[in-house]
Design a protein around this motif. Structure first.
Motif, PDB file in Angstrom:
ATOM      1  N   GLY A 134      -4.896   7.110  -5.771  1.00 48.40           N
ATOM      2  CA  GLY A 134      -5.269   5.909  -6.521  1.00 48.40           C
ATOM      3  C   GLY A 134      -5.145   4.628  -5.728  1.00 48.40           C
ATOM      4  O   GLY A 134      -4.402   4.551  -4.761  1.00 48.40           O
ATOM      5  N   SER A 135      -5.914   3.638  -6.155  1.00 51.07           N
ATOM      6  CA  SER A 135      -5.925   2.274  -5.608  1.00 51.07           C
ATOM      7  C   SER A 135      -6.426   2.232  -4.173  1.00 51.07           C
ATOM      8  O   SER A 135      -6.086   1.320  -3.425  1.00 51.07           O
ATOM      9  N   CYS A 146      -0.503  10.196 -11.274  1.00 54.80           N
ATOM     10  CA  CYS A 146      -1.637   9.857 -10.403  1.00 54.80           C
ATOM     11  C   CYS A 146      -1.873  11.007  -9.419  1.00 54.80           C
ATOM     12  O   CYS A 146      -0.944  11.739  -9.056  1.00 54.80           O
ATOM     13  N   TYR A 164       0.822  -1.218   0.000  1.00 55.72           N
ATOM     14  CA  TYR A 164       0.000   0.000   0.000  1.00 55.72           C
ATOM     15  C   TYR A 164       0.860   1.275   0.000  1.00 55.72           C
ATOM     16  O   TYR A 164       0.553   2.261   0.642  1.00 55.72           O
ATOM     17  N   CYS A 197     -10.096  10.800  -7.259  1.00 57.41           N
ATOM     18  CA  CYS A 197      -9.095  11.845  -7.524  1.00 57.41           C
ATOM     19  C   CYS A 197      -9.520  13.150  -6.858  1.00 57.41           C
ATOM     20  O   CYS A 197      -8.698  13.872  -6.286  1.00 57.41           O
ATOM     21  N   ARG A 232      -0.059  10.250   2.222  1.00 58.38           N
ATOM     22  CA  ARG A 232      -0.755  10.619   0.986  1.00 58.38           C
ATOM     23  C   ARG A 232      -0.491  12.082   0.627  1.00 58.38           C
ATOM     24  O   ARG A 232      -0.097  12.388  -0.499  1.00 58.38           O
ATOM     25  N   ASN A 284       0.301   3.324  -5.920  1.00 58.24           N
ATOM     26  CA  ASN A 284      -1.055   3.726  -6.323  1.00 58.24           C
ATOM     27  C   ASN A 284      -1.618   2.860  -7.446  1.00 58.24           C
ATOM     28  O   ASN A 284      -2.709   3.125  -7.933  1.00 58.24           O
ATOM     29  N   CYS A 296      -0.881   2.980 -10.395  1.00 60.03           N
ATOM     30  CA  CYS A 296      -1.174   3.875 -11.528  1.00 60.03           C
ATOM     31  C   CYS A 296      -0.586   3.328 -12.825  1.00 60.03           C
ATOM     32  O   CYS A 296      -0.952   3.742 -13.909  1.00 60.03           O
ATOM     33  N   GLY A 319      -2.387  10.586  -6.453  1.00 57.81           N
ATOM     34  CA  GLY A 319      -1.860  10.149  -5.156  1.00 57.81           C
ATOM     35  C   GLY A 319      -2.902   9.445  -4.320  1.00 57.81           C
ATOM     36  O   GLY A 319      -2.596   8.883  -3.265  1.00 57.81           O
ATOM     37  N   SER A 355       2.537  10.686  -1.722  1.00 58.07           N
ATOM     38  CA  SER A 355       1.936  10.139  -2.951  1.00 58.07           C
ATOM     39  C   SER A 355       1.196  11.203  -3.768  1.00 58.07           C
ATOM     40  O   SER A 355       1.095  11.090  -4.984  1.00 58.07           O
ATOM     41  N   SER A 356       0.667  12.237  -3.109  1.00 58.24           N
ATOM     42  CA  SER A 356      -0.014  13.312  -3.857  1.00 58.24           C
ATOM     43  C   SER A 356       0.911  14.475  -4.188  1.00 58.24           C
ATOM     44  O   SER A 356       0.492  15.470  -4.785  1.00 58.24           O
ATOM     45  N   PHE A 408      -6.100   4.767  -1.820  1.00 57.02           N
ATOM     46  CA  PHE A 408      -5.459   5.706  -0.887  1.00 57.02           C
ATOM     47  C   PHE A 408      -6.391   6.875  -0.526  1.00 57.02           C
ATOM     48  O   PHE A 408      -6.337   7.389   0.576  1.00 57.02           O
TER      49      PHE A 408
END
Lengths: 299, 541
Positions: free
Chosen positions: B439-440, B435, B175, B490, B454, B178, B180, B437, B458-459, B442
């Motif tokens: 995605g999947s 992505c 985890y 998103c 995040r 993402n 992406c 951030g 990731s974002s 999160f």
């Protein structure tokens, strides 16, 4: 006669094991769609910017526009030039491409040895000073062999050194992966040693003639070592991830570029129907309680 | 240990925290000044004790609890190894066997993928986020498991400790991707580290029953029992539709009757049910568009028919299939001709791509994105539109599931060109987008301190892209700026970064969907439809 038999065996093993690998992947069950755009076969110019048939209103009622030319061009760019590595990892591309180009050129060299052997068996000499055909075969063989040997040696040796010296690459390189590169390097170096004693590759044509006439290969120690190493690597490659020439086809064509829709009365619908009718053979299932409540209650 | 020197083999070595993020990717102005970015929150002691915080100090998987006894520990390792074996079997992994095996077997570890990964780059290139890191841990575990500690095993790369620490950390590391699949676009061999991350999630969910609660317990399980991952029941849904009709009347002065369960309608429109709760203006905008265009459409109030969410595609094949089948069943019972998926990226992929291999014949009802439908309506000039109503900087976020994984690239751009005179692209965009951030899964995983990961990691690349796209006006707080994100997840992730970095409060950066912009440009609707423009208007009077 051992070397002749061994050479035949290694060629057949290379082809047979590569086909077996391809068969193993080909017989794997239909998988869920896992495409990734751009898909170069998408028509109407969509392959270039990454578009798909899903951009069309009521796409299932529209004719499917596919351009296999786009797919072939993209495939060739990747096969012949390792395009993705060139774009994204230029420094690594030089050695990697040297290795791959070396192999491709050596395939040309092998073919030219075959042509040369047939030419000589038919009574026409192959030499620098022979007639037009004989000298053409001689020089093309010479150029391909020289370029291939040098490129392969530089590529395999270069990649080995790069993997050893780059702290990131070395962190992920297994002993087997070093061995693979060293193995290729050893084959290339042994070839250079043999070539240094016979720059015109006459030994190569003699081996090819021996194979075509099924007669013993005459070899000194250096050539014997080279033939054994080359044969061994040909048997070894399809059993390792160096067989990515097989995997790459499936990864692109059967996964990333496979976006055939399951339309009513289409052949894809038949495939899906067959796949859905599959009955598990082993009885093995996943064990989490939400999937297999029985296994949880038994506990 | 430095974040850059970690090896896959270190996953099983005891340490309080394997990796600490130290050098985050710098952000552009005005976030290049000190003090503009909140720090990471400290992790609490009881989280460390009960969950796996030893990877990078974040806890994403709130169902992954540390075993309390030696027996529990051994049982957990055994289950993991059983699950790992099932990834390689036809009976248990038919749907993904070929793509999985290819990526498992052939990686040349050239690291081309690393440069494409927004998590790796944003983190300042922390080694554990390199796309091949987690893949290599899985490979090593499998080789070690199959060949033991022999010389051959070490020769082929099976040199890792199979212990509880390795497994717990891998459960967390699954985890930190993402899914992406931007990395797969760059792979010279066409391989995909995203699929390996997802397969690891499957081991934990499908064999061990361990998946983040927002995805599983409060996600797919809730959706399959109540009808929606939001918990909205049929009755609540019908009430919400009534409220929405009233809201539309208040906002626009127009009365619409939203068709629900209309048998034999041409279109069944399915929203991410989260929209009704978090962004009701989005289904409201869809209602206005569908009604003004005179389309024969309906919503469904049947079980799962009103929620296009399918979190199964993030972590669990079985859950994904169950939800997909239920959505198609709802459409079949209504007898609609087609399903149109509203603004939700993963629902697009789940419904149109993933489910394309699970139905045949009459059950396989055609499904399409709202984007070509809307593009067609605008091109045919069905609505009277005044683009000057959207005369502020607008940029577009490309949801990975709609764009990179489905190839829907142009329609949204054609729409924006028609309605937003100051539209500008992010760099890169289209199928090469980054992505959000979220995605999947999160975007909805808010347990413990995972929101920090995040928002700050990731974002981060998306936030950078947003700032870059608005560099000409970012520091002028008088000018509103709009990030158009036609996807619920998103939007959730972008909402959170704008709030986290106070970009709305300080720099007037807003976010929302695409249909809201379309309705905002409608001449027949007197007041602005976008809330931030309404607020501005209210302040003027």
């Amino acid at each position: 006669m051992f070397l002749t038999l061994f050479t035949y065996f290694s060629i057949l093993a290379f082809i047979g094991l590569s086909l077996l690998k391809a068969y193993e992947y080909a017989r794997m069950p239909m998988h869920g769609r896992w495409e990734l755009y751009p898909v170069p076969k998408e028509g109407d110019g969509r392959g270039h910017y990454g578009g798909s048939y899903y951009e069309e209103y009521e796409w299932w009622n529209k004719p499917r526009k596919v351009t296999h030319a786009g797919e072939i061009v993209d495939m060739l760019k990747e096969m012949l030039f390792i395009k993705n590595l060139f774009i994204n990892q230029r420094r690594q591309w030089w050695v990697c491409y040297s290795l791959h180009l070396g192999i491709y050129v050596l395939f040309v060299w092998t073919f030219m040895l075959f042509v040369g052997a047939v030419t000589e068996l038919s009574g026409t000499p192959v030499a620098a000073t022979a007639g037009v055909w004989g000298s053409l075969v001689y020089y093309v063989t010479f150029l391909a062999g020289a370029a291939g040997a040098v490129l392969l040696t530089v590529g395999a040796g270069g990649m080995f050194l790069k993997r050893m010296s780059d702290s990131t690459l070395s962190r992920y390189t297994t002993p087997q992966e070093y061995f693979n590169l060293l193995f290729l390097f050893a084959v290339a170096v042994s070839g250079l040693v043999v070539w240094s004693g016979d720059p015109g590759f006459n030994y190569g044509r003699e081996i090819m003639m021996a194979l075509l006439t099924f007669s013993p290969i005459q070899a000194d120690t250096a050539l014997t070592i080279h033939i054994i190493l080359l044969g061994a690597v040909m048997i070894y490659i399809p059993q390792t991830k160096m067989s990515h020439y097989v995997g790459k086809y499936f990864a692109f064509h059967k996964v990333l570029w496979e976006n055939e829709p399951n339309l009513k009365n289409s052949y894809m619908e038949e495939i899906v129907r067959d796949a859905l009718s599959y009955k598990p053979k082993t009885g093995t299932t996943w064990s989490a309680p939400h999937i297999n409540p029985g296994s949880a209650s038994k506990k | 240990m430095s974040a850059k020197n970690i090896k896959p083999q270190d996953m099983g070595k005891p340490s309080e925290q394997l990796c600490k993020i130290e050098n985050l990717m710098p952000l552009p102005a005005p976030y290049d000044k000190p003090g503009m970015e909140p720090d990471f929150k400290e992790i609490k002691e009881d989280w460390k004790k009960n969950y796996c915080a030893t990877l990078d100090g974040f806890v994403a998987n709130d169902a992954l609890k540390r075993p309390e006894t030696k027996e529990e520990e051994e049982e957990m390792i055994k289950k993991f190894l059983n699950g790992m074996e099932k990834l390689f079997l036809e009976d248990t992994n038919r749907g993904m066997l070929q793509p999985f095996m290819l990526s498992f077997e052939y990686c040349a570890k050239c690291n081309t993928c690393s440069e494409a990964c927004h998590v790796f780059k944003s983190s300042g290139e922390a080694e554990i986020y390199r796309p091949i890191f987690r893949s290599e841990v899985l490979r090593k575990l499998y080789k070690k498991h199959k060949q033991g500690g022999s010389l051959v095993s070490r020769f082929v790369g099976g040199d890792i400790d199979i212990n509880i620490e390795t497994i717990m950390r891998l459960g967390e590391l699954a985890y930190r991707c993402n899914l992406c699949r931007r990395c797969a676009q760059t792979c010279p061999l066409g391989l995909d580290n995203g699929i390996l991350a997802r397969e690891i999630r499957k081991i934990f969910s499908m064999e061990m029953g361990i998946a983040p609660k927002p995805l599983h317990e409060s996600g797919t399980i809730k959706q399959l029992t109540t009808g929606s991952s939001t918990g909205i029941t049929k009755e609540a849904f019908l009430d919400m539709i009534e409220f929405m009709e009233e809201d539309i009347y208040e906002m626009t002065g127009k009365k619409y009757k939203v068709p629900v369960d209309k048998k034999g309608a041409d279109i069944l429109l399915i929203h991410n049910a989260g929209e009704y709760m978090a962004w009701p203006e989005n289904p409201a905008a869809f209602t206005i568009i569908m009604e003004e265009a005179g389309l024969d459409w309906t919503l469904s109030s049947e079980m799962i028919g009103y929620d296009n969410v399918n979190y199964g595609i993030f972590y669990d094949d079985v859950q994904g299939r169950k939800i997909g089948a239920a959505q198609l069943k709802a459409a079949k019972e209504l007898g609609v001709r087609r399903i149109v998926i509203a603004e939700c990226g993963h629902a697009h992929k789940a419904s149109m791509v993933s489910q394309d291999r699970i139905m045949t014949g009459e059950d396989n009802i055609p499904r399409e994105s709202f984007l070509p439908l809307l593009e067609g309506l605008i091109k045919k000039k069905v609505f009277k539109l005044d683009p000057s109503r959207n005369n502020f900087p607008v940029t577009l976020h490309d949801p990975c599931n709609i764009v990179r994984m489905m190839g829907i690239v142009k329609p949204q751009r054609e729409i924006l060109k028609a309605i937003a005179p100051q539209f500008r692209e992010m760099t890169p965009h289209g199928v090469n987008n980054y992505c959000c951030g979220g995605g999947s899964g999160f975007a909805i995983m808010n347990s413990f301190n995972f929101t920090d990961f995040r928002n700050k990691v990731s974002s981060r690349m998306k936030f950078k892209q947003i700032l870059d796209a608005f560099q000409d006006t970012i520091e002028d707080a008088e000018i509103p700026k709009y990030v158009c994100a036609p996807c619920s997840n998103c939007k959730g992730a972008i909402r959170d970064i704008l709030e986290f970095y106070q970009a709305t409060a300080k720099f007037n950066v807003h976010y929302g969907g695409l249909v809201e912009l379309v309705v905002n440009a409608m001449v027949d609707i007197e007041k602005p439809f976008l809330e931030f423009l309404r607020d501005e208007e209210d302040m003027m009077f």
